[in-house]
Scaffold this active site. Structure first.
Site, PDB file in Angstrom:
ATOM      1  CG  PHE A 215      -1.963  -1.173   1.343  1.00  0.00           C
ATOM      2  CD1 PHE A 215      -3.391  -0.743   1.085  1.00  0.00           C
ATOM      3  CD2 PHE A 215      -1.656  -2.333   1.328  1.00  0.00           C
ATOM      4  CE1 PHE A 215      -4.241  -1.630   0.743  1.00  0.00           C
ATOM      5  CE2 PHE A 215      -2.554  -3.270   1.535  1.00  0.00           C
ATOM      6  CZ  PHE A 215      -4.077  -3.027   1.217  1.00  0.00           C
ATOM      7  CB  ALA A 216       2.219   3.545  -2.219  1.00  0.00           C
ATOM      8  CE1 TYR A 220       4.685   4.764   5.227  1.00  0.00           C
ATOM      9  CE2 TYR A 220       3.246   6.589   5.467  1.00  0.00           C
ATOM     10  CZ  TYR A 220       4.067   5.527   6.074  1.00  0.00           C
ATOM     11  OH  TYR A 220       4.413   5.447   7.417  1.00  0.00           O
ATOM     12  CG  ASP A 305       4.850  -2.323   6.318  1.00  0.00           C
ATOM     13  OD1 ASP A 305       3.689  -2.446   6.138  1.00  0.00           O
ATOM     14  OD2 ASP A 305       5.510  -2.094   7.370  1.00  0.00           O
ATOM     15  CG  ASP A 307       7.732   2.099   5.157  1.00  0.00           C
ATOM     16  OD1 ASP A 307       7.235   0.890   5.082  1.00  0.00           O
ATOM     17  OD2 ASP A 307       7.729   2.608   6.460  1.00  0.00           O
ATOM     18  CD  GLU A 397       3.660  -5.173  14.354  1.00  0.00           C
ATOM     19  OE1 GLU A 397       4.418  -5.371  13.294  1.00  0.00           O
ATOM     20  OE2 GLU A 397       3.787  -4.631  15.632  1.00  0.00           O
ATOM     21  CG  ASP A 420      13.746  -0.386  12.663  1.00  0.00           C
ATOM     22  OD1 ASP A 420      14.403   0.515  12.580  1.00  0.00           O
ATOM     23  OD2 ASP A 420      12.375  -0.163  12.471  1.00  0.00           O
TER      24      ASP A 420
END
Length: 446
Positions: A215-216, A220, A305, A307, A397, A420
């Site tokens: 999803f953007a 994003y 994701d 990103d 989540e 991360d």
């Protein structure tokens, strides 16, 4: 029997001729009589087996064949007691002793039975050769020459081409510094624990299609190019992949040339005022899309994701029925220190003292049917929480972790598969396959 008389006469007459002439010309020792009687039983059996006759009906032609064979030798100097044994044996052989002919079953074929059907395929070839020497008899049909569906062959006869690789040894584990298997026997994927060449050789024959939902929305969209560029290079290289990009700005999607086996589908989606709503509604969108489209388009589906970027190959080692990724933030924490939702009033609540690993919602997936169950159940929990005025601690989540606690994943991806960037990299993380992009969260979510 529902058989025209002319059909049954031929095998019986042939049985009689063989039973009589086949022994008449010989100096009939007891051992000689077995061959023509067995042939009589086989002809009597084949002559009716291929018709829809219940088993009890087959006794009649076999018994008649035996009688004809018996009477045909009666005029010779053979004691009756001697001939009874081979005649009975002929009946048994004719009725039970032909293992490659089985009665049709109305039961559905189980998946495990596919391995057994591969044995039948090779034997049918032998039967074709055997039938080629028999006279043409109208009611005896040859085995079907219809080709076996390719999907059956793929499932039952996967053959890996010869290749060279180090021999595995049971007393020499590939890694001893990390957990390789969950308590419920789900493998945990780490660098150095698998051979991608072997896996690719297996999976290429299956010709599966993998879908990736991402999803953007709002700001994003700036991450689309980095995500698709790295995924095109590193994600399931050499395998068919459909990227499903949901965005509220289709016009901002950059034009990119993807590998021949990869495709991009841009799907317009509405915007939400809060980023939390965008995040939580992903489950509902994925669930609905599976039901209407993806169930017919892909075999496996993963949610990722936008990103993030990939830095090392992510291959078929991720393929399984239900797959979760262990969070890089919490993979060493005790369960009571993890970020589970503990409030009992939330549908995402995990009671104190329970919990396996903490899973990242940034990367999960599995078979289309299992992902449908997961996303449907999670969004149901989100909806019930909303109705009760509750929002889970970490949104979708939290619901994902609740689901995977009670529906154990069949495969786990180590923190290598979602590391991360803000964290220092310990020695056990030998490669960083996928990592979040550094960003100002407040700015990008505004």
């Amino acid at each position: 029997m529902d058989i025209k008389k002319v059909h049954i006469v031929i095998p019986i007459v042939m049985a009689g001729i063989i039973g009589y002439l086949g022994t008449k010309i010989m100096d009939i020792k007891k051992v000689h009589i077995v061959i023509p009687i067995v042939m009589a039983g086989i002809i009597g059996y084949f002559g009716t087996e291929i018709m829809d006759i219940k088993k009890v009906h087959i006794l009649i032609p076999i018994v008649m064949a035996g009688i004809i064979g018996y009477l045909g030798t009666k005029i010779m100097d053979i004691k009756e007691v001697h001939i009874l044994i081979p005649i009975v044996m002929a009946g048994i052989i004719g009725y039970l002793g032909i293992p490659h002919i089985s009665w049709p079953s109305s039961q559905p074929v189980r998946q495990v039975d596919l391995d057994e059907t591969s044995l039948v395929i090779s034997r049918q070839t032998d039967l074709n050769e055997a039938f080629s020497v028999l006279p043409s008899i109208p009611h005896i049909s040859r085995p079907s020459s219809q080709p076996v569906r390719q999907v059956d062959l793929d499932e039952t006869s996967l053959v890996i081409s010869r290749m060279s690789y180090p021999q595995p040894f049971v007393d020499k584990p590939q890694r001893t510094d990390v957990l390789l298997m969950s308590p419920w026997l789900a493998p945990i994927m780490w660098e150095g624990t698998f051979n991608r060449d072997i896996l690719n050789a297996q999976y290429r024959q299956k010709k599966f299609v993998v879908g990736v939902a991402t999803f953007a929305v709002k700001k994003y969209v700036r991450f689309i190019e980095g995500f698709l560029g790295s995924a095109n290079k590193f994600f399931l290289s050499g395998h068919r992949v459909n990227f499903y990009l949901f965005t509220d700005h289709p016009e901002k999607v950059p034009s990119m040339k993807l590998a021949p086996e990869k495709s991009l589908f841009i799907i317009p989606v509405q915007n939400y005022s809060r980023w939390q709503d965008i995040s939580m509604n992903r489950m509902d969108i994925i669930s609905n899309r599976i039901r209407t489209h993806w169930h017919y388009e892909v075999d496996y589906l993963y949610s990722m994701d936008i990103d993030v970027q990939m830095f090392e190959h992510i291959g078929v080692e991720i393929i399984d029925t239900l797959v979760g990724t262990i969070s890089s933030w919490q993979y060493t924490k005790p369960r009571d220190s993890n970020s589970y939702e503990r409030r009992p009033e939330s549908r995402a609540a995990i009671p104190s003292g329970e919990g396996d690993f903490y899973y990242a919602a940034s990367f999960y997936g599995g078979s289309v049917s299992e992902v449908y169950k997961l996303t449907t159940a999670c969004f149901k929990g989100v909806t019930e929480d909303r109705a009760n005025g509750i929002e889970a601690k970490w949104h979708e989540e939290s619901h994902l972790n609740k689901y995977l606690l009670y529906h154990k994943p069949t495969r786990l991806l180590s923190p290598e598969y979602y590391w991360d960037e803000e964290l220092p990299r310990p020695q056990i993380i030998r490669v960083k396959r996928l990592s979040s992009v550094r960003k100002d969260l407040e700015e990008v979510r505004s």
